[in-house]
Design an enzyme around this catalytic site. Sequence first.
Site, PDB file in Angstrom:
ATOM      1  N   LYS A 190       0.902  -1.214   0.194  1.00 14.01           N
ATOM      2  CA  LYS A 190      -0.076   0.030   0.203  1.00 14.01           C
ATOM      3  C   LYS A 190       1.022   1.333   0.060  1.00 14.01           C
ATOM      4  O   LYS A 190       0.667   2.323  -0.455  1.00 14.01           O
ATOM      5  CB  LYS A 190      -1.070   0.021   1.120  1.00 14.01           C
TER       6      LYS A 190
ATOM      7  N   LYS B  35      -3.902 -10.430  -6.790  1.00 11.58           N
ATOM      8  CA  LYS B  35      -5.197 -10.786  -5.953  1.00 11.58           C
ATOM      9  C   LYS B  35      -6.314  -9.801  -6.527  1.00 11.58           C
ATOM     10  O   LYS B  35      -5.781  -8.702  -7.035  1.00 11.58           O
ATOM     11  CB  LYS B  35      -4.860 -10.522  -4.457  1.00 11.58           C
TER      12      LYS B  35
ATOM     13  N   LYS C  20     -10.886  -4.898  -4.381  1.00 15.02           N
ATOM     14  CA  LYS C  20     -12.050  -3.752  -4.645  1.00 15.02           C
ATOM     15  C   LYS C  20     -11.470  -2.630  -4.930  1.00 15.02           C
ATOM     16  O   LYS C  20     -12.304  -1.694  -5.429  1.00 15.02           O
ATOM     17  CB  LYS C  20     -12.854  -3.904  -3.397  1.00 15.02           C
TER      18      LYS C  20
HETATM   19  N1  AQP Z   1      -8.984 -11.745  -3.954  1.00 13.55           N
HETATM   20  C1  AQP Z   1      -9.431 -12.258  -2.624  1.00 13.55           C
HETATM   21  N2  AQP Z   1      -9.482 -13.481  -2.407  1.00 13.55           N
HETATM   22  C2  AQP Z   1      -9.735 -14.245  -1.337  1.00 13.55           C
HETATM   23  N3  AQP Z   1     -10.018 -13.235  -0.200  1.00 13.55           N
HETATM   24  C3  AQP Z   1     -10.063 -12.008  -0.353  1.00 13.55           C
HETATM   25  N4  AQP Z   1     -10.058 -10.745   0.302  1.00 13.55           N
HETATM   26  C4  AQP Z   1      -9.986  -9.913  -0.166  1.00 13.55           C
HETATM   27  N5  AQP Z   1      -9.470 -10.061  -1.489  1.00 13.55           N
HETATM   28  C5  AQP Z   1      -9.449 -11.267  -1.603  1.00 13.55           C
HETATM   29  C6  AQP Z   1     -10.503 -11.227   1.887  1.00 13.55           C
HETATM   30  O1  AQP Z   1     -11.533 -10.299   2.078  1.00 13.55           O
HETATM   31  C7  AQP Z   1     -11.801  -9.880   3.361  1.00 13.55           C
HETATM   32  C8  AQP Z   1     -11.787  -8.411   3.429  1.00 13.55           C
HETATM   33  O2  AQP Z   1     -10.650  -7.697   3.009  1.00 13.55           O
HETATM   34  P1  AQP Z   1     -10.501  -6.160   3.445  1.00 13.55           P
HETATM   35  O3  AQP Z   1     -11.718  -5.263   3.037  1.00 13.55           O
HETATM   36  O4  AQP Z   1     -10.108  -6.113   5.013  1.00 13.55           O
HETATM   37  O5  AQP Z   1      -8.982  -5.697   2.850  1.00 13.55           O
HETATM   38  P2  AQP Z   1      -8.215  -6.536   1.835  1.00 13.55           P
HETATM   39  O6  AQP Z   1      -7.983  -7.760   2.161  1.00 13.55           O
HETATM   40  O7  AQP Z   1      -7.196  -5.391   1.402  1.00 13.55           O
HETATM   41  O8  AQP Z   1      -9.481  -6.744   0.426  1.00 13.55           O
HETATM   42  P3  AQP Z   1      -9.392  -5.875  -0.787  1.00 13.55           P
HETATM   43  O9  AQP Z   1     -10.587  -6.100  -1.832  1.00 13.55           O
HETATM   44  O10 AQP Z   1      -8.018  -5.992  -1.458  1.00 13.55           O
HETATM   45  O11 AQP Z   1      -9.488  -4.198  -0.287  1.00 13.55           O
HETATM   46  P4  AQP Z   1      -8.457  -3.128  -0.656  1.00 13.55           P
HETATM   47  O12 AQP Z   1      -8.385  -3.079  -2.100  1.00 13.55           O
HETATM   48  O13 AQP Z   1      -9.330  -2.009  -0.092  1.00 13.55           O
HETATM   49  O14 AQP Z   1      -7.453  -3.278   0.151  1.00 13.55           O
HETATM   50  C9  AQP Z   1     -10.302 -10.218   4.253  1.00 13.55           C
HETATM   51  O15 AQP Z   1     -10.738 -11.581   4.646  1.00 13.55           O
HETATM   52  C10 AQP Z   1      -9.554 -10.513   2.851  1.00 13.55           C
HETATM   53  O16 AQP Z   1      -8.467 -11.454   3.143  1.00 13.55           O
END
Ligand code: AQP
Length: 335
Positions: A118, A200, A203
């Site tokens: 990040k 990965k 969002k």
């Molecule tokens: N691609 C993925 N496959 C499996 N699990 C996933 N998670 C996120 N992306 C995948 C799981 O979703 C939960 C929520 O995650 P978060 O919102 O706390 O942040 P993150 O892990 O950083 O998810 P994102 O979608 O990538 O968000 P941004 O883009 O805002 O950083 C967690 O349990 C995560 O493991």
Amino acid sequence: MENTTAEKRKVVFSGIQPSGNITLGNYMGALRNFTSFENADCLYCMADLHTLTVRQNPADLRKRTASLAAIYIACGLDPDENIIYCQSHVPAHAELAWVLNCYTYMGELSRMTQFKDKSQKHADNINAGLFTYPVLMASDILLYQTNIVPVGVDQKQHVEICRDIAQRFNGIYGDVFQIPEPYIPKATAKIMSLTEPTKKMSKSDPEDTFIAVLDKPEDIRRKLKRAVTDSDGEIRFDPENKPGVSNLLTILSVLKKETMEETVASLQGLGYGALKEAVTEAVIGELAPIQARYNEIIADKDGLNAILKRNAEKAQYLAQKTLRKVYKKVGLYQG
Ligand code: AQP
């Protein structure tokens, strides 16, 4: 035999950040598994405080937080059986985070891969919150004496540092915190981006890289049609050499509740067009009932707000018990 000592119910905690449209990765990696814990006390938060580590549009953040609450419920989490709440409505999260910041080392935080990723992505805003994000997450988990944390594999390192912090604290003050375990089903541990399948699905990445839980069928169809595959034309599960095809196969086999062998066998002799069509149908079929329920829930804003208020009170009550204990142990004057 008479059951004399009732076994203590497990506590399950997880959260999702309302930092963008909730993706199929969030759904398959985390949300979908939230409904699988029976005879447990489950808490699921909208981790809105965490989103502030990256600049958010305030109006969008408010809207996405309510939307995520409605998605939780639409995915089958009964708000009378599960504590669904907004992280910022429970002040104990931020309060415990302050204390635990003082029991966490700069060195261990600087090893976190999410911080490194990040910091690169948001080089103009490497703030202290981004650095201490894992401490807030540890507080989220430890406040509720959590046993199980269902997450995707990208969050495994954060659960590990949470365990380290808890063990360190317990080592000094006695058994204050339950040591949590991550719960990461292998098949859905990491759903990949549609356009860059070695990365990965996230969002906060551009729209065409992910399917959102609330995407319309035509958008799902279009995005999957454009999903990156490869040029050898063979339908085979081989994540290392065929990441795009393997990602589509994973989505299909999990949603159809088949083994990978069954899914691959069902597509023998067919091309990538057929694979994409099958995935499209499976995804639309999975999401359609969720979207229908979502539309009803989000239409009743007052009802949703009442649920969130009630559940935040329940969470605060539980959190306060741990926080009081922590304050007492570290020597904060209780009167
Ligand atoms: N691609 C993925 N496959 C499996 N699990 C996933 N998670 C996120 N992306 C995948 C799981 O979703 C939960 C929520 O995650 P978060 O919102 O706390 O942040 P993150 O892990 O950083 O998810 P994102 O979608 O990538 O968000 P941004 O883009 O805002 O950083 C967690 O349990 C995560 O493991």
